[in-house]
Scaffold this motif. Sequence first.
Motif, short mmCIF file in Angstrom:
data_model
loop_
_atom_site.label_atom_id
_atom_site.label_comp_id
_atom_site.label_asym_id
_atom_site.label_seq_id
_atom_site.Cartn_x
_atom_site.Cartn_y
_atom_site.Cartn_z
N HIS A 46 4.66 4.56 8.84
CA HIS A 46 5.76 5.32 8.96
C HIS A 46 7.09 5.61 7.51
CE1 HIS A 46 8.46 8.79 10.96
NE2 HIS A 46 9.17 7.80 10.96
N ARG A 47 7.91 4.68 7.32
CA ARG A 47 8.44 4.22 6.20
C ARG A 47 8.17 4.50 4.60
NH1 ARG A 47 9.21 2.81 10.64
NH2 ARG A 47 12.21 2.97 11.26
N PHE A 48 7.07 4.05 4.97
CA PHE A 48 6.23 3.69 3.51
C PHE A 48 4.92 4.33 3.07
CE2 PHE A 48 8.81 -0.27 4.14
CZ PHE A 48 10.04 0.35 3.28
N PRO A 49 4.73 5.02 2.81
CA PRO A 49 2.99 5.12 2.69
C PRO A 49 1.91 4.93 2.70
CG PRO A 49 4.35 6.62 0.77
CD PRO A 49 4.91 6.04 1.63
N GLY A 50 2.20 3.55 1.34
CA GLY A 50 1.58 2.76 1.36
C GLY A 50 1.99 1.49 0.40
N ARG A 51 0.92 0.53 -0.22
CA ARG A 51 1.61 -0.26 -0.58
C ARG A 51 2.42 -0.67 -1.75
NH1 ARG A 51 -0.53 -5.40 -3.50
NH2 ARG A 51 0.71 -6.62 -2.73
N PRO A 52 2.13 0.09 -2.73
CA PRO A 52 2.49 0.44 -4.17
C PRO A 52 4.32 1.41 -3.73
CG PRO A 52 0.43 1.34 -4.59
CD PRO A 52 0.67 1.04 -2.79
N ALA A 53 4.11 2.16 -2.31
CA ALA A 53 5.59 2.73 -2.56
C ALA A 53 6.54 1.26 -1.65
CB ALA A 53 5.59 4.06 -0.97
N LEU A 54 5.77 0.04 -0.29
CA LEU A 54 6.83 -0.80 -0.42
C LEU A 54 6.91 -1.62 -1.05
CD1 LEU A 54 7.09 -2.29 2.18
CD2 LEU A 54 4.57 -3.04 2.25
N LEU A 55 6.03 -1.93 -1.84
CA LEU A 55 6.32 -2.67 -3.10
C LEU A 55 7.45 -2.80 -4.42
CD1 LEU A 55 3.21 -4.05 -5.24
CD2 LEU A 55 4.89 -5.49 -3.47
N ALA A 56 7.68 -0.78 -4.62
CA ALA A 56 8.80 -0.44 -5.66
C ALA A 56 9.86 -0.51 -4.32
CB ALA A 56 8.60 1.02 -5.77
#
Length: 193
Positions: A46-56
Amino acid sequence: MPRPPRFDTGELLDAAVRLAAEGGPTAVTMSAVAQAAGAPSGSVYHRFPGRPALLAEVWLRTVEAFQEGYLAVLDADPDPRRAARAGARHVVAWSRAHPAEAALLLYGAEEFGRSGWSDEHRERADRGNGRVFARLGELGAALGETGPRGGDRIVLALVDLPLAVVRRPLRAGLPLPPHAEDLAEESAATLLG
Protein backbone atom coordinates in the motif's frame (compact mmCIF):
# COMPACT_ATOMS: atom_id res chain seq x y z
CA MET A 1 -14.63 7.47 8.18
CA PRO A 2 -11.68 5.22 7.24
CA ARG A 3 -9.78 3.76 10.13
CA PRO A 4 -6.21 4.95 10.62
CA PRO A 5 -3.47 2.68 9.28
CA ARG A 6 -2.13 0.26 11.85
CA PHE A 7 1.41 0.39 10.45
CA ASP A 8 2.87 3.69 9.30
CA THR A 9 5.56 4.17 6.69
CA GLY A 10 8.18 4.97 9.33
CA GLU A 11 7.67 1.64 11.08
CA LEU A 12 8.03 -0.22 7.80
CA LEU A 13 11.19 1.68 6.92
CA ASP A 14 12.57 1.04 10.41
CA ALA A 15 12.08 -2.68 9.78
CA ALA A 16 13.81 -2.33 6.41
CA VAL A 17 16.79 -0.60 8.06
CA ARG A 18 17.14 -3.45 10.56
CA LEU A 19 17.00 -6.02 7.76
CA ALA A 20 19.59 -4.15 5.68
CA ALA A 21 21.92 -3.74 8.66
CA GLU A 22 21.75 -7.46 9.40
CA GLY A 23 21.71 -8.92 5.90
CA GLY A 24 22.49 -6.20 3.39
CA PRO A 25 20.25 -4.82 0.67
CA THR A 26 19.27 -8.27 -0.60
CA ALA A 27 17.55 -8.93 2.74
CA VAL A 28 15.13 -6.05 2.14
CA THR A 29 12.17 -7.60 0.36
CA MET A 30 8.51 -6.68 0.57
CA SER A 31 7.63 -9.87 2.44
CA ALA A 32 10.64 -9.66 4.77
CA VAL A 33 9.74 -6.09 5.74
CA ALA A 34 6.14 -7.09 6.38
CA GLN A 35 7.24 -10.00 8.53
CA ALA A 36 9.84 -7.94 10.45
CA ALA A 37 7.25 -5.23 11.16
CA GLY A 38 4.55 -7.75 12.04
CA ALA A 39 2.40 -6.24 9.30
CA PRO A 40 0.37 -7.82 6.53
CA SER A 41 2.17 -7.66 3.18
CA GLY A 42 -0.66 -5.49 1.89
CA SER A 43 0.49 -2.74 4.26
CA VAL A 44 3.88 -2.70 2.57
CA TYR A 45 2.44 -2.75 -0.96
CA HIS A 46 0.00 0.00 0.00
CA ARG A 47 2.90 2.35 0.77
CA PHE A 48 5.49 1.15 -1.76
CA PRO A 49 4.43 0.07 -5.26
CA GLY A 50 7.33 -2.38 -5.45
CA ARG A 51 10.74 -3.30 -4.13
CA PRO A 52 12.61 -0.54 -6.05
CA ALA A 53 10.46 2.11 -4.33
CA LEU A 54 11.01 0.47 -0.95
CA LEU A 55 14.77 0.33 -1.46
CA ALA A 56 14.84 3.94 -2.66
CA GLU A 57 12.86 5.18 0.34
CA VAL A 58 14.90 3.29 2.92
CA TRP A 59 18.12 4.58 1.34
CA LEU A 60 16.92 8.16 0.93
CA ARG A 61 15.40 8.46 4.39
CA THR A 62 18.67 7.26 5.90
CA VAL A 63 21.08 9.30 3.78
CA GLU A 64 18.96 12.46 4.08
CA ALA A 65 18.95 12.18 7.88
CA PHE A 66 22.73 11.86 7.83
CA GLN A 67 23.18 14.72 5.34
CA GLU A 68 20.99 17.08 7.34
CA GLY A 69 23.14 16.68 10.45
CA TYR A 70 26.39 16.69 8.48
CA LEU A 71 25.57 19.96 6.73
CA ALA A 72 24.45 21.53 10.01
CA VAL A 73 27.81 20.66 11.59
CA LEU A 74 29.78 21.99 8.61
CA ASP A 75 27.78 25.23 8.73
CA ALA A 76 27.95 25.69 12.51
CA ASP A 77 31.49 27.06 12.75
CA PRO A 78 32.73 29.89 10.50
CA ASP A 79 36.33 28.73 10.95
CA PRO A 80 36.94 26.27 8.08
CA ARG A 81 39.53 24.19 9.97
CA ARG A 82 37.27 23.72 12.98
CA ALA A 83 34.31 23.02 10.68
CA ALA A 84 36.33 20.37 8.82
CA ARG A 85 37.38 18.66 12.06
CA ALA A 86 33.79 18.76 13.31
CA GLY A 87 32.57 17.27 10.03
CA ALA A 88 34.96 14.34 10.31
CA ARG A 89 33.89 13.76 13.93
CA HIS A 90 30.23 13.94 12.94
CA VAL A 91 30.50 11.02 10.52
CA VAL A 92 31.72 8.82 13.37
CA ALA A 93 29.43 10.26 16.06
CA TRP A 94 26.36 9.82 13.84
CA SER A 95 27.43 6.27 13.05
CA ARG A 96 27.83 5.56 16.76
CA ALA A 97 24.36 6.95 17.50
CA HIS A 98 22.76 5.17 14.48
CA PRO A 99 24.70 1.92 13.92
CA ALA A 100 22.01 0.19 11.85
CA GLU A 101 21.62 3.19 9.56
CA ALA A 102 25.39 3.60 9.29
CA ALA A 103 25.75 -0.08 8.35
CA LEU A 104 23.12 0.46 5.66
CA LEU A 105 24.95 3.50 4.23
CA LEU A 106 28.19 1.55 3.92
CA TYR A 107 26.63 -0.31 0.99
CA GLY A 108 25.90 2.64 -1.30
CA ALA A 109 22.91 3.64 -3.39
CA GLU A 110 23.80 1.34 -6.31
CA GLU A 111 23.55 -1.69 -4.05
CA PHE A 112 20.09 -0.42 -3.07
CA GLY A 113 19.06 -0.57 -6.72
CA ARG A 114 19.48 3.07 -7.73
CA SER A 115 19.37 2.17 -11.42
CA GLY A 116 15.81 0.89 -10.94
CA TRP A 117 14.56 3.85 -8.90
CA SER A 118 12.00 6.28 -10.25
CA ASP A 119 13.22 9.55 -11.75
CA GLU A 120 11.87 11.33 -8.66
CA HIS A 121 13.93 9.15 -6.31
CA ARG A 122 17.12 9.56 -8.37
CA GLU A 123 16.62 13.33 -8.53
CA ARG A 124 16.10 13.46 -4.77
CA ALA A 125 19.34 11.55 -4.24
CA ASP A 126 21.21 13.79 -6.67
CA ARG A 127 19.93 16.96 -4.95
CA GLY A 128 21.12 15.76 -1.56
CA ASN A 129 24.52 14.69 -2.87
CA GLY A 130 24.81 17.95 -4.77
CA ARG A 131 24.21 19.98 -1.60
CA VAL A 132 26.84 18.02 0.34
CA PHE A 133 29.50 18.18 -2.38
CA ALA A 134 28.83 21.87 -3.01
CA ARG A 135 29.37 22.56 0.71
CA LEU A 136 32.52 20.43 0.75
CA GLY A 137 33.75 22.42 -2.27
CA GLU A 138 33.12 25.70 -0.43
CA LEU A 139 34.91 24.42 2.64
CA GLY A 140 37.79 23.16 0.49
CA ALA A 141 38.11 26.55 -1.19
CA ALA A 142 38.21 28.25 2.22
CA LEU A 143 41.04 25.87 3.15
CA GLY A 144 42.90 26.43 -0.12
CA GLU A 145 42.00 22.95 -1.37
CA THR A 146 40.92 23.74 -4.92
CA GLY A 147 40.99 21.98 -8.26
CA PRO A 148 40.64 18.23 -8.72
CA ARG A 149 43.41 17.36 -6.26
CA GLY A 150 42.05 19.70 -3.58
CA GLY A 151 38.54 18.36 -4.09
CA ASP A 152 39.81 14.81 -3.67
CA ARG A 153 41.69 15.79 -0.50
CA ILE A 154 38.62 17.34 1.12
CA VAL A 155 36.42 14.33 0.26
CA LEU A 156 39.10 11.96 1.52
CA ALA A 157 39.47 13.92 4.76
CA LEU A 158 35.79 14.51 5.51
CA VAL A 159 34.07 11.50 3.97
CA ASP A 160 36.34 8.59 3.09
CA LEU A 161 38.63 8.54 6.15
CA PRO A 162 35.83 8.91 8.71
CA LEU A 163 33.92 6.12 6.94
CA ALA A 164 37.03 3.95 7.07
CA VAL A 165 37.12 4.46 10.84
CA VAL A 166 33.58 3.07 11.21
CA ARG A 167 33.53 0.46 8.41
CA ARG A 168 35.49 -2.38 10.02
CA PRO A 169 33.75 -2.40 13.41
CA LEU A 170 30.27 -1.94 11.91
CA ARG A 171 30.78 -4.70 9.36
CA ALA A 172 31.99 -6.99 12.16
CA GLY A 173 28.99 -6.10 14.32
CA LEU A 174 31.22 -4.51 16.95
CA PRO A 175 30.80 -1.19 18.74
CA LEU A 176 32.96 1.68 17.61
CA PRO A 177 36.04 2.16 19.79
CA PRO A 178 35.88 5.05 22.26
CA HIS A 179 38.63 6.92 20.39
CA ALA A 180 36.97 6.68 16.95
CA GLU A 181 35.83 10.32 16.77
CA ASP A 182 39.29 11.53 17.81
CA LEU A 183 40.92 9.33 15.17
CA ALA A 184 38.66 10.70 12.42
CA GLU A 185 39.28 14.30 13.51
CA GLU A 186 43.05 13.82 13.80
CA SER A 187 43.21 12.15 10.37
CA ALA A 188 41.25 14.98 8.74
CA ALA A 189 43.36 17.66 10.47
CA THR A 190 46.59 15.95 9.42
CA LEU A 191 45.52 15.54 5.81
CA LEU A 192 44.29 19.11 5.53
CA GLY A 193 47.37 20.56 7.26
